[in-house]
Enzyme design. Structure first.
Site, PDB file in Angstrom:
ATOM      1  N   GLU A 128       0.937  -1.062  -0.082  1.00 12.31           N
ATOM      2  CA  GLU A 128       0.249  -0.042   0.028  1.00 12.31           C
ATOM      3  C   GLU A 128       0.985   1.171   0.007  1.00 12.31           C
ATOM      4  O   GLU A 128       1.023   1.761  -1.026  1.00 12.31           O
ATOM      5  CB  GLU A 128      -1.070  -0.243   1.187  1.00 12.31           C
ATOM      6  CG  GLU A 128      -2.006   0.814   0.932  1.00 12.31           C
ATOM      7  CD  GLU A 128      -3.458   0.384   1.745  1.00 12.31           C
ATOM      8  OE1 GLU A 128      -3.381  -0.682   2.280  1.00 12.31           O
ATOM      9  OE2 GLU A 128      -4.239   1.033   1.795  1.00 12.31           O
ATOM     10  N   GLU A 150      -2.195   0.350  13.459  1.00 14.38           N
ATOM     11  CA  GLU A 150      -3.391   0.642  12.810  1.00 14.38           C
ATOM     12  C   GLU A 150      -4.587   0.298  13.596  1.00 14.38           C
ATOM     13  O   GLU A 150      -5.553   1.121  13.350  1.00 14.38           O
ATOM     14  CB  GLU A 150      -3.557  -0.169  11.322  1.00 14.38           C
ATOM     15  CG  GLU A 150      -4.539  -0.056  10.326  1.00 14.38           C
ATOM     16  CD  GLU A 150      -4.340  -0.685   9.205  1.00 14.38           C
ATOM     17  OE1 GLU A 150      -3.779  -1.752   9.096  1.00 14.38           O
ATOM     18  OE2 GLU A 150      -4.966  -0.262   8.244  1.00 14.38           O
TER      19      GLU A 150
HETATM   20  C1  BGC Z   1      -5.417   2.621   4.793  1.00 11.79           C
HETATM   21  C2  BGC Z   1      -5.973   3.753   5.324  1.00 11.79           C
HETATM   22  C3  BGC Z   1      -7.043   4.263   4.870  1.00 11.79           C
HETATM   23  C4  BGC Z   1      -8.017   3.320   4.538  1.00 11.79           C
HETATM   24  C5  BGC Z   1      -9.254   3.987   3.854  1.00 11.79           C
HETATM   25  C6  BGC Z   1      -6.500   1.539   4.264  1.00 11.79           C
HETATM   26  O1  BGC Z   1      -6.435   0.628   3.581  1.00 11.79           O
HETATM   27  O2  BGC Z   1      -4.326   1.691   5.165  1.00 11.79           O
HETATM   28  O3  BGC Z   1      -5.138   3.940   6.429  1.00 11.79           O
HETATM   29  O4  BGC Z   1      -7.356   5.505   5.366  1.00 11.79           O
HETATM   30  O5  BGC Z   1      -7.558   2.142   3.792  1.00 11.79           O
HETATM   31  O6  BGC Z   1     -10.217   3.636   4.628  1.00 11.79           O
END
Ligand code: BGC
Length: 912
Positions: A493, A763
């Site tokens: 990501e 997270e």
């Molecule tokens: C990310 C987030 C992001 C989210 C959207 C994820 O995959 O890691 O931090 O804000 O997607 O909701």
């Protein structure tokens, strides 16, 4: 405070200053920056903004006037007739972001500048030491160089890196030499066998099809009579895998190099060397290099001396000229990525599965440098993980499809040293496979990389767990501010998620100087915005225009607003205004005539506390409530911003629109009794923090809010509610609950991960569960800064350093410390644009001792909690005999002060 009150107060301070300042105060002007950067070269801001700091041995020092002078050389600064520009004496207290007002500067022109100031006793300082800035290439026509490339076969995997080279000679004495360089893909540049710069991941990541940065390097001292230039190119973000579809070649499938070397000779002549079809190109030892997957390096293929003179490139191909755009080139406005720290591992572990694992002791971002000795062809594979599983085995499931693997193939010549060139990993643990012999701790060194922002803030207190939390927040920021603010640094990501960035921006701006970093990134936000005003979820947008989520897209307004508040930067409001307005207009058209934004697809209160227990449910805040709340907040802010930049019409228009949204919000989501339809902490925090409730319902809503926190005994918020939670509890007078949430050590809380040994912010509240198992592999990063947004409350509320929005940039500082949660001290230091701000309190026996530092050319309002005027001393003397401008307000004493260092003491009996 309005401007008038501020002026009255400033005048009062000036009068006070007359009394208390030593008339002999010595003021020094230092820390000169242009566009937030020290002596930048290669900028393209045509009217750069200049800032300086004043240090003084006196107190109550204000600047009453300044004079700037600009010349072609440091020597010429002293000769009036040689100046390019003199501001003359300007009666002004402005020392931050003063706009250069001289004649237009030419491409590549360097100018020197210095400044002197007059203080409030009309005493003039010495001229500062000279500083400089230098312009980059201002017109596309000045780019004489051609883009060059090497055709390689089409591939969905990373291809070998390209090595480009050329030689040139000079016959005269070099006065100055600059290289201007950029690439499609990432580049590393070499001159005469040496790396030109320690910048990493150049040319950086921008909206490549609209804005591509080039770098400028001063290579004067590296040029000889015979010279060789070399560059290595890698896929990077441009051509490598990036984004959700694990796509290759998002921006293009061709790597390319553009380089222009400008040499000025002492005899006044000049020469230009550029990339063109006489350049040679080949592949080399870097067989593949991918941001997600890592790098494979075959040392047997190293090309000795390839970037030095005298190398025989007869077998190399000719580079091909390719027609890529040059009119989108821009100079960098941010700060480069650099290696800023090296870390030694703390332990070598053999896991249950028999894996050989180094523990770096810190979840970090970068790579490792490995020393190894073995036979030609031996292959060492390095894998990277953030955590070990419950059994202590190496765990990489949460990296999803990212391979995060570096492979080194030995050439077999004694000790060899490997570090990758164009990849980074997010990791605490490194697994070695195939290492010849028995590795020792010294064989591995962690190299920490991030955008090289100055560290501006520190926060510490009497609780070691909270100190670790603060460390984790700062590490999270370092690892995720890598040219763009990313969500995470490890899995497939690593994208510029807008929601994460906006919720964290205030905390970020306490910890590090983010002015230049955000200025650059916000340009990409505007560049990637869709014609209908929708803001993509990630910037640079590699998700093909997907966007428009509430609280994510609002980054367009909130981050520039943060930069304005913290650095007093009006220009970013001006420059981003069209983008902000387009976003609000988008919400307006989507919301329609009822002013409720019920359309669109939103992330909502992402990753909020959730359970499947029917008798102990989690917390779900309705998405349209959040959307309408943010629609209101952004519209209101836009109106305010319009006013600040002098657009009266829009100021009125958006102010009136925001009133309509507020009315609609109350009608739809608030009962006549002050209960919100989503009865959650996030909903109340939003409604109270954004000022969405009518006066008569605020008290009742606050009560519901507090009761919900009490009922759960823990937070239930996600990405949207968390940054507002403690701030809002404190604002409604419930510090007790805010501190309770901060101190909680069980899941869900900020300290739960700390008790589990976290060294970064997770997270999810339960990334690793109490039983040691992990959250869903689909989304479980251990380095995601969003929940670190609590940092803002630690600095602003607990330690008590706050900006006054009416006098932004810390021109006027609000000191307001809060004692609670069993803490016996809290200390924050913050390097503002004016200089160091400090706020530090402790309970010492029966006394509350509070120390502050107010930098020169600022003023402050200090709120002393639970104090009585007659019991307070300032610098060991009675407060009321030394300060005129003070009052008791509720249980606090509020006073106004000018610059200086102060210590207050008073009985601590009411402070708990
Ligand atoms: C990310 C987030 C992001 C989210 C959207 C994820 O995959 O890691 O931090 O804000 O997607 O909701």
């Amino acid at each position: 405070m309005n401007q008038r009150n501020y002026l009255i107060r400033t005048a009062a301070i000036l009068i006070l200053a007359m009394v208390s300042t030593s008339m002999l105060a010595k003021n020094t002007v230092k820390s000169l920056v242009a566009e937030y950067l020290v002596n930048p070269i290669g900028i393209d801001v045509k009217e750069p903004r200049l800032s300086w700091q004043i240090t003084s041995d006196g107190s109550n020092v204000l600047q009453s006037a300044y004079e700037i002078r600009v010349a072609d050389s440091p020597q010429a600064l002293a000769s009036k007739n040689k100046l390019i520009w003199s501001s003359g004496k300007v009666e002004s207290n402005q020392s931050v972001n003063v706009i250069y007002g001289g004649p237009a500067l030419k491409s590549m022109q360097r100018v020197y500048w210095q400044v002197r100031i007059w203080d409030n006793n009309n005493k003039v300082s010495k001229w500062s030491e000279p500083a400089f800035w230098e312009m980059g290439i201002l017109e596309p026509e000045s780019w004489e160089a051609s883009w060059i490339t090497m055709e390689d076969e089409k591939s969905v995997t990373s291809l070998p890196c390209h090595y480009y080279r050329n030689e040139f000679s000079t016959s005269k004495k070099v006065k100055s030499a600059r290289v201007y360089v950029t690439s499609h893909g990432l580049y590393q540049l070499f001159l005469n066998g040496k790396k030109v710069s320690d910048d990493l991941f150049t040319p950086g990541w921008t909206t490549y099809n609209k804005r591509l940065q080039y770098q400028t390097y001063d290579v004067t001292s590296q040029i000889g009579s015979e010279n060789a230039i070399g560059a290595i190119l890698s896929d990077g973000w441009y051509r490598g895998k990036i984004g959700w579809d694990y796509q290759n070649g998002y921006y293009g499938d061709q790597l390319a190099l553009l380089l222009q070397l400008e040499i000025n000779y002492t005899d006044g002549t000049s020469e230009t060397f550029t990339t063109g079809d006489e350049w040679k190109v080949a592949t080399g030892p870097i067989l593949s290099s991918s941001i997600y997957d890592g790098e494979t390096y075959d040392a047997r293929l190293e090309i000795e001396g390839w970037s030095a003179t005298g190398f025989d490139d007869g077998k190399w191909q000719n580079a091909e000229v390719t027609n890529q755009p040059k009119d989108i080139l821009v100079a960098p406005q941010g700060v480069p990525v650099k290696a800023t720290q090296e870390i030694k591992p703390i332990e070598i572990i053999t896991t249950l599965k028999g894996e050989l694992v180094f523990d770096m002791g810190q979840n970090m971002v970068g790579w490792v440098r490995m020393k190894v000795q073995g036979k030609k062809g031996d292959q060492v594979v390095l894998k990277f993980a953030e955590v070990l599983d419950k059994e202590g085995n190496f765990y990489t499931d949460n990296l999803r499809s990212a391979e995060c693997t570096d492979t080194y193939i030995l050439k077999g010549v004694g000790e060899e040293v490997f570090e990758p060139h164009f990849t980074f990993h997010g990791f605490r643990y490194v697994k070695l496979e195939g290492f010849p012999g028995i590795p020792e701790l010294e064989d591995i060194t962690g190299v920490v990389i991030h955008s090289d922002m100055d560290r501006t803030g520190t926060f510490t207190c009497s609780d070691p767990l909270i100190n670790q939390l603060q460390q984790n927040i700062q590490w999270g920021q370092r690892g995720n501010f890598l040219d763009v603010p990313t969500d995470c640094p490890q899995r497939d990501e690593r994208l510029g998620w807008t929601g994460d960035a906006q919720v964290f921006s205030m905390t970020a701006a306490y910890n590090f100087d983010v002015a230049a970093f955000y200025t650059k990134w916000m340009k990409d936000v505007a560049a990637d915005q869709l014609p209908n005003g929708k803001v993509p979820h990630v910037i640079p947008d590699v998700l093909r225009g997907d966007g428009g989520s509430t609280a994510w897209a609002d980054v367009t307004i909130i981050v520039p607003w943060t930069v304005y508040k913290i650095y007093g930067d009006k220009r970013i409001l001006d420059e981003q205004y069209a983008s902000m307005k387009a976003w609000v207009e988008y919400m307006k058209s989507d919301a329609g005539d009822d002013y409720l934004w019920t359309e669109g697809s939103h992330f909502g209160d992402w990753l909020a506390y959730a359970t499947i227990n029917s008798d102990y449910p989690g917390a779900t805040t309705e998405k349209d409530l959040i959307a309408t709340a943010y629609y209101y907040n952004s519209t209101k802010l836009l109106g305010k911003i319009a006013g600040i930049i002098g657009n009266k019409e829009d100021a009125e228009k958006y102010d009136s629109l925001s009133s309509k949204i507020k009315k609609a919000f109350v009608l739809e989501y608030v009962t006549p009794n002050g209960r919100l339809v989503s009865h959650t902490q996030t909903a109340y925090a939003l409604a109270l923090a954004f000022d969405l409730l009518p006066e008569n319902l605020k008290g009742k809503a606050a009560e519901y809010f507090a009761n919900d926190v009490k009922k759960f005994g823990h937070l239930t918020t996600g990405f949207v509610g968390t940054p507002l939670l403690c701030n809002t509890l404190s604002a409604i007078g419930r510090d007790d609950l805010a501190f309770m949430l901060l101190n909680r050590k069980e899941y869900p809380s900020w300290l739960y991960p700390v008790t589990k040994g976290a060294t970064t912010i997770w997270e999810r509240w339960d990334g690793q569960k109490p039983d040691g198992t992990f959250q869903d592999v689909g989304m479980n990063s251990f380095n995601h800064y969003a929940y670190g947004a609590i940092g803002e409350w630690l600095y602003g509320h607990v330690a008590g350093i706050n900006v006054d929005v009416e006098n932004p940039g810390y021109k006027h500082i609000l000191f307001s410390p809060h004692v609670g949660g069993g803490l016996t001290n809290a200390n924050a230091e913050f390097m503002s644009m004016y200089g160091e701000v400090k706020s530090s309190w402790k309970i010492e026996g029966q006394e509350f001792v509070y120390e502050i530092v107010i930098p020169a050319n600022t003023t402050a309002t200090v709120t002393l909690p639970e104090a009585k005027v007659e019991q307070v001393t300032i610098n060991s003397s009675a407060l009321n005999e030394n300060v005129d401008d003070l009052k008791e307000q509720g249980n606090a004493v509020v006073l106004n002060l000018g610059s200086g260092s102060y210590q207050f003491r008073y009985p601590a009996d009411k402070l708990k």
